[in-house]
Design a protein around this motif. Structure first.
Motif, short mmCIF file in Angstrom:
data_model
loop_
_atom_site.label_atom_id
_atom_site.label_comp_id
_atom_site.label_asym_id
_atom_site.label_seq_id
_atom_site.Cartn_x
_atom_site.Cartn_y
_atom_site.Cartn_z
N LEU A 154 0.83 -1.21 0.00
CA LEU A 154 0.00 0.00 0.00
C LEU A 154 0.86 1.25 0.00
CD1 LEU A 154 -2.69 1.46 0.14
CD2 LEU A 154 -2.67 1.16 2.64
N TYR A 155 1.89 1.27 0.83
CA TYR A 155 2.78 2.43 0.86
C TYR A 155 3.42 2.63 -0.51
CZ TYR A 155 6.56 5.55 2.32
OH TYR A 155 7.42 6.61 2.45
N GLY A 156 3.83 1.53 -1.15
CA GLY A 156 4.40 1.62 -2.49
C GLY A 156 3.42 2.19 -3.50
N LEU A 157 2.15 1.78 -3.41
CA LEU A 157 1.12 2.29 -4.33
C LEU A 157 0.89 3.79 -4.13
CD1 LEU A 157 -1.62 -0.50 -4.42
CD2 LEU A 157 -0.20 0.30 -6.33
N ILE A 158 0.86 4.22 -2.87
CA ILE A 158 0.65 5.65 -2.60
C ILE A 158 1.79 6.47 -3.20
CG2 ILE A 158 0.56 7.39 -0.76
CD1 ILE A 158 -0.87 5.28 0.97
N CYS A 159 3.02 6.00 -3.03
CA CYS A 159 4.17 6.72 -3.60
C CYS A 159 4.14 6.68 -5.12
CB CYS A 159 5.47 6.12 -3.07
SG CYS A 159 5.69 6.34 -1.29
N VAL A 160 3.71 5.56 -5.70
CA VAL A 160 3.57 5.46 -7.15
C VAL A 160 2.58 6.49 -7.67
CG1 VAL A 160 2.54 4.01 -8.95
CG2 VAL A 160 4.34 3.10 -7.49
N PHE A 161 1.50 6.68 -6.92
CA PHE A 161 0.48 7.66 -7.33
C PHE A 161 1.12 9.03 -7.54
CE2 PHE A 161 -2.34 11.11 -6.05
CZ PHE A 161 -3.38 10.96 -6.94
#
Length: 471
Positions: A224-231
């Motif tokens: 989830l943290y990775g997805l937020i940063c990807v956003f």
């Protein structure tokens, strides 16, 4: 079918090669091999095309595919032996959780971001398939030469020809050939130089960039943290634009990020194959744009400091592991440039460097050091229109806040790389390419090449501060 083959063939070759580099890491998944493999495969592809051109062999699918098939078979065989490695302790620390929200809320947030990212992928792919080369800079620097090589079926290295090595079609002969030769490859597979389809590698580099970034963070934090940063990375306007522009800076940004992510895993695991992978990506970056040399020097300096600080002995093994893959990809091009007398600058077809004299300045006004670039660059990055959202002021504030955490962890080596790269570009603006800043002709593209690494260092540092319960 031709387009499908153009995409899948180098990706599959790269998948088998990347699998060998990654097989010692039990945390590396199938998609690590896919995204890393795409970058390795396209780099191998253009290197083979370049070597074929140097040998005077006409460009054709059989001539290009045969050596790549042989390479694939070799790596399939050596990959048959399985092995694994227990990941070492996180060099940056570890422990703790990043988010304590309700599972359902986290799942909903992850799903929303994932849908948004998939829509982003659809947008850049569809735009790339519909639009021909749409910017003058792309056509001027890369695509015109690619079209020339395609119809010549080679590099035309006859010194007696007025079109030697694309002269007249390539304004700066010293510009590397990775993206032009990718366009040649796509044209060969499609059967014609379709100006939309030959640049289809551009959105794929965008997707691979996002994939490498997410997986690098997922290993260190959470999905989830990775997805937020990807956003936030994927929403940077200039990165999206370059996903459909087919300029060479987005592939360069991918290779620098992939190299840095590999270097970071080397710091964590101590596995020299990650160091080899880092050097390999840097070698391809040199064949992508001249600025790739900055990234190699910066990463090499960070590696040297790490080896000296940690007292690792013998040093030769790690240095050898880093340099050999780099030289395999970079040396043929650098040797050719040296023998042919073509340089790295923008001073005419020969691309020579004229120190303290920017050729794009009006005659008589471009001499000397250009200190005016610093204030202009600061305004462009922090105040005006750098088109990377707020990552640079955020990164600066976060770095000051977490200064002690950076010094006490492996993050300091990423910061060494970043500061050396920034310093190299600043020196270039000061002594050679002032108009890249004063007329905003190049600074934004240059920023693009290392912005993903800025995002990576910021995301890793923020994760450490959250784990440490910093206020």
């Amino acid at each position: 079918m031709g387009l499908f083959f153009a995409i899948m063939f180098p990706a599959v070759v790269g998948f088998f090669v990347a699998s060998w580099f990654l097989r010692g890491d039990t945390e590396a998944c199938f998609f690590d091999r896919v995204f890393f493999g795409f970058g390795v495969g396209t780099g191998l592809l253009t290197l083979i095309i370049f070597l074929i051109g140097l040998l005077g062999i006409g460009f054709s699918l059989p001539a290009i595919c045969t050596p790549l098939v042989v390479i694939s078979v070799v790596f399939i065989i050596i990959n048959l032996k399985k092995e694994g490695m227990r990941p070492a302790d996180y060099i940056s620390g570890g422990g703790g959780t990043l988010f304590t929200a309700h599972r359902g809320l986290k799942l909903a947030l992850a799903l929303m971001i994932l849908i948004w990212i998939l829509c982003k992928f659809y947008f850049v792919i569809s735009e790339s398939m519909l639009r021909p080369v749409l910017s003058w800079d792309t056509w001027f620097n890369w695509s015109a030469g690619a079209k020339f090589f395609f119809y010549e079926k080679g590099l035309l290295l006859d010194p007696g020809s007025e079109f030697y090595f694309g002269s007249g079609y390539r304004q700066f002969l010293g510009h590397p050939l990775h993206t032009p030769l990718l366009q040649v490859w796509f044209a060969l597979c499609v059967g014609s130089f379709d100006e939309a389809l030959v640049t289809m590698w551009s959105p794929l580099y965008f997707i691979a960039l996002i994939g490498v970034f997410h997986l690098a963070l997922k290993k260190e934090t959470t999905a989830l943290y990775g997805l937020i940063c990807v956003f936030f990375l994927a929403s940077a306007p200039l990165i999206t634009y370059h996903a459909i522009d087919a300029y060479s800076d987005l592939p360069l940004a991918f290779y620098f990020l992939a190299s840095t992510a590999s270097f970071w895993r080397y710091l964590k695991l101590g596995d020299r194959r990650y160091l080899m992978l880092s050097g390999l990506f840097l070698g391809i970056s040199v064949f992508t744009k001249n600025e790739g040399l900055f990234f190699f020097i910066a990463t090499g300096a960070a590696l040297s400091l790490y080896l000296l600080k940690e007292g690792k002995k013998p040093l030769a093994g790690d240095i050898f592991s880093f340099l050999v893959p780099f030289l395999i990809f970079a040396a043929p091009w650098l040797i050719f440039k040296t023998v042919s007398g073509i340089g790295f600058g923008h001073s005419g077809a020969g691309s020579g460097l004229e120190w303290l004299s920017d050729p794009k300045y009006a005659e008589g006004t471009g001499r000397g050091l250009h200190f005016e670039v610093f204030w202009i660059a600061i305004k462009e990055v922090l105040v005006r229109r750098s088109n990377f959202n707020l990552i640079f002021p955020f990164w600066i504030i976060l770095s000051i806040w977490g200064f002690r955490r950076v010094l006490d962890s492996g993050l300091k080596y990423l910061y060494i790389i970043i500061f050396l790269v920034i310093g190299a570009f600043a020196f270039t603006y000061l002594t050679l390419e002032a108009t890249a800043v004063t007329e905003s002709t190049g600074i934004h593209r240059n920023l693009l090449t290392y912005t993903p690494v800025i995002f990576l260092s910021a995301a890793l540092l923020l994760a450490e501060l959250i784990r440490g319960r910093d206020r």
